[in-house]
Structures are given as structure tokens and as C-alpha cells.
Scaffold this motif. Structure first.
Motif, PDB file in Angstrom:
ATOM      1  N   VAL A 193       0.756  -1.248  -0.135  1.00  0.00           N
ATOM      2  CA  VAL A 193      -0.054  -0.001   0.037  1.00  0.00           C
ATOM      3  C   VAL A 193       0.729   1.372  -0.054  1.00  0.00           C
ATOM      4  CG1 VAL A 193      -1.436   1.249   1.559  1.00  0.00           C
ATOM      5  CG2 VAL A 193      -2.128  -1.101   1.136  1.00  0.00           C
ATOM      6  N   GLU A 194       1.931   1.143   0.749  1.00  0.00           N
ATOM      7  CA  GLU A 194       2.709   2.394   0.764  1.00  0.00           C
ATOM      8  C   GLU A 194       3.589   2.678  -0.561  1.00  0.00           C
ATOM      9  OE1 GLU A 194       6.742   4.390   3.214  1.00  0.00           O
ATOM     10  OE2 GLU A 194       5.851   2.292   3.751  1.00  0.00           O
ATOM     11  N   TYR A 195       3.906   1.683  -1.388  1.00  0.00           N
ATOM     12  CA  TYR A 195       4.525   1.776  -2.487  1.00  0.00           C
ATOM     13  C   TYR A 195       3.606   2.320  -3.745  1.00  0.00           C
ATOM     14  CZ  TYR A 195       8.646  -0.280  -0.890  1.00  0.00           C
ATOM     15  OH  TYR A 195       9.717  -0.522   0.333  1.00  0.00           O
ATOM     16  N   VAL A 196       2.287   1.624  -3.596  1.00  0.00           N
ATOM     17  CA  VAL A 196       1.246   2.167  -4.540  1.00  0.00           C
ATOM     18  C   VAL A 196       0.779   3.687  -4.291  1.00  0.00           C
ATOM     19  CG1 VAL A 196      -1.342   1.632  -5.175  1.00  0.00           C
ATOM     20  CG2 VAL A 196       0.166  -0.104  -4.749  1.00  0.00           C
ATOM     21  N   LEU A 197       0.688   4.047  -2.991  1.00  0.00           N
ATOM     22  CA  LEU A 197       0.538   5.461  -2.600  1.00  0.00           C
ATOM     23  C   LEU A 197       1.516   6.390  -2.991  1.00  0.00           C
ATOM     24  CD1 LEU A 197      -1.410   4.929   0.873  1.00  0.00           C
ATOM     25  CD2 LEU A 197      -2.351   5.862  -1.221  1.00  0.00           C
ATOM     26  N   GLN A 198       2.924   5.771  -2.874  1.00  0.00           N
ATOM     27  CA  GLN A 198       3.987   6.664  -3.315  1.00  0.00           C
ATOM     28  C   GLN A 198       3.751   6.890  -4.794  1.00  0.00           C
ATOM     29  OE1 GLN A 198       7.791   5.115  -2.244  1.00  0.00           O
ATOM     30  NE2 GLN A 198       7.526   5.512   0.083  1.00  0.00           N
ATOM     31  N   ALA A 243       1.157   7.047  -6.766  1.00  0.00           N
ATOM     32  CA  ALA A 243      -0.117   7.698  -7.106  1.00  0.00           C
ATOM     33  C   ALA A 243       0.379   9.333  -6.472  1.00  0.00           C
ATOM     34  CB  ALA A 243      -1.498   7.269  -6.187  1.00  0.00           C
ATOM     35  N   PHE A 244       0.880   9.409  -5.317  1.00  0.00           N
ATOM     36  CA  PHE A 244       0.951  10.951  -4.863  1.00  0.00           C
ATOM     37  C   PHE A 244       2.227  11.371  -5.980  1.00  0.00           C
ATOM     38  CE2 PHE A 244      -0.164   9.891  -0.392  1.00  0.00           C
ATOM     39  CZ  PHE A 244      -1.481   9.954  -0.695  1.00  0.00           C
TER      40      PHE A 244
END
Length: 138
Positions: A125-130, A132-133
Motif C-alpha cells: 500500500v505504501e508503494y502504491v500510494l507513493q 499515486a502521489f
């Protein structure tokens, strides 16, 4: 694409593969009725996956040495912080859910597998959000 984004893509893919292998290992053992596999069964492939990420990060640093040495700028810092914050909330929520499940079911042997699975999922989730952001610039 920035070096941080490429690294997040690679690490996200490794976490996805690691999580899929881990889930397959636990589900196959549970469906076979053999109980849960020993944690050592997952240790070798996990170490190989993490060594692969180190090798890829080294390769990225060799290909783009100037970008590899730069700390996050003022635009990237809040994005990376937010991604880590949300991933931490996911990790905490999954850990609490795992403890509640164990308290309800009484099956303490599965707690290790639920916590490790939650760690893998929160890292993904952290890598996906990175990604995306960094892509949206927000």
C-alpha cells in the motif's frame, strides 16, 4: 519518471510477488489440512526477494547516480510522509484485526501469519500510494 517512482514500482512489484507467494503457501497448507506451514518455509524466498530489490536499487543508482544521491525535495517529502502515514494506519488496523480474530477464534498459531501478511500488504500500500502521489503531484 523519477528515480523514487521507479524504485517504488520495483518495490511494489516485489511486495506483490512476495505477498502472492506467501498467501499461496499459507492457503495451500490450510486447504491440504496439514495445518500451517512452518515460518522457515517462507524465509528463503523472502530473503531472495529482498536481495533482488537491493540489486535493482543498486542498478538504478548506477544508471542514475545524480538522482540516487539526492534527498527528497520539499515537494516529495510531504508525499512520502503521507504514503507512509496511510500505510502505517493500514498496518495498525490489520494488526488489531489479527489480534481480534485470534481472540475470537482462539487459534493463536495463525497470529504470526496474519501479522506478516499485514506487513506485506501495508508495504505494498505504501508503494502504491507513493506512486499515486508522485504521479498526481499532490
Amino acid at each position: 519518471m523519477s528515480l523514487r517512482e521507479i524504485s517504488a514500482w520495483v518495490m511494489g512489484a516485489v511486495m506483490l510477488i512476495t505477498g502472492a507467494y506467501y498467501g499461496k503457501l499459507v492457503l495451500a497448507a490450510a486447504q491440504a489440512g496439514a495445518g500451517l506451514p512452518p515460518p522457515e518455509d517462507f524465509l528463503g524466498p523472502a530473503i531472495c526477494a529482498f536481495v533482488a530489490t537491493i540489486v535493482v536499487d543498486i542498478a538504478l543508482a548506477i544508471l542514475a547516480p545524480k538522482g540516487a544521491d539526492l534527498p527528497p525535495d520539499e515537494r516529495e517529502r510531504p508525499m512520502l510522509w503521507r504514503a507512509g502515514h496511510w500505510a502505517g494506519l493500514v498496518q495498525g488496523g490489520l494488526a488489531v484485526a489479527a489480534v481480534l480474530y485470534v481472540a475470537h477464534s482462539g487459534d493463536t498459531a495463525i497470529l504470526f501469519y496474519l501479522i506478516v501478511g499485514g506487513l506485506i500488504l501495508s508495504q505494498f500500500v505504501e508503494y502504491v500510494l507513493q506512486i499515486a502521489f508522485l504521479r498526481s503531484g499532490s
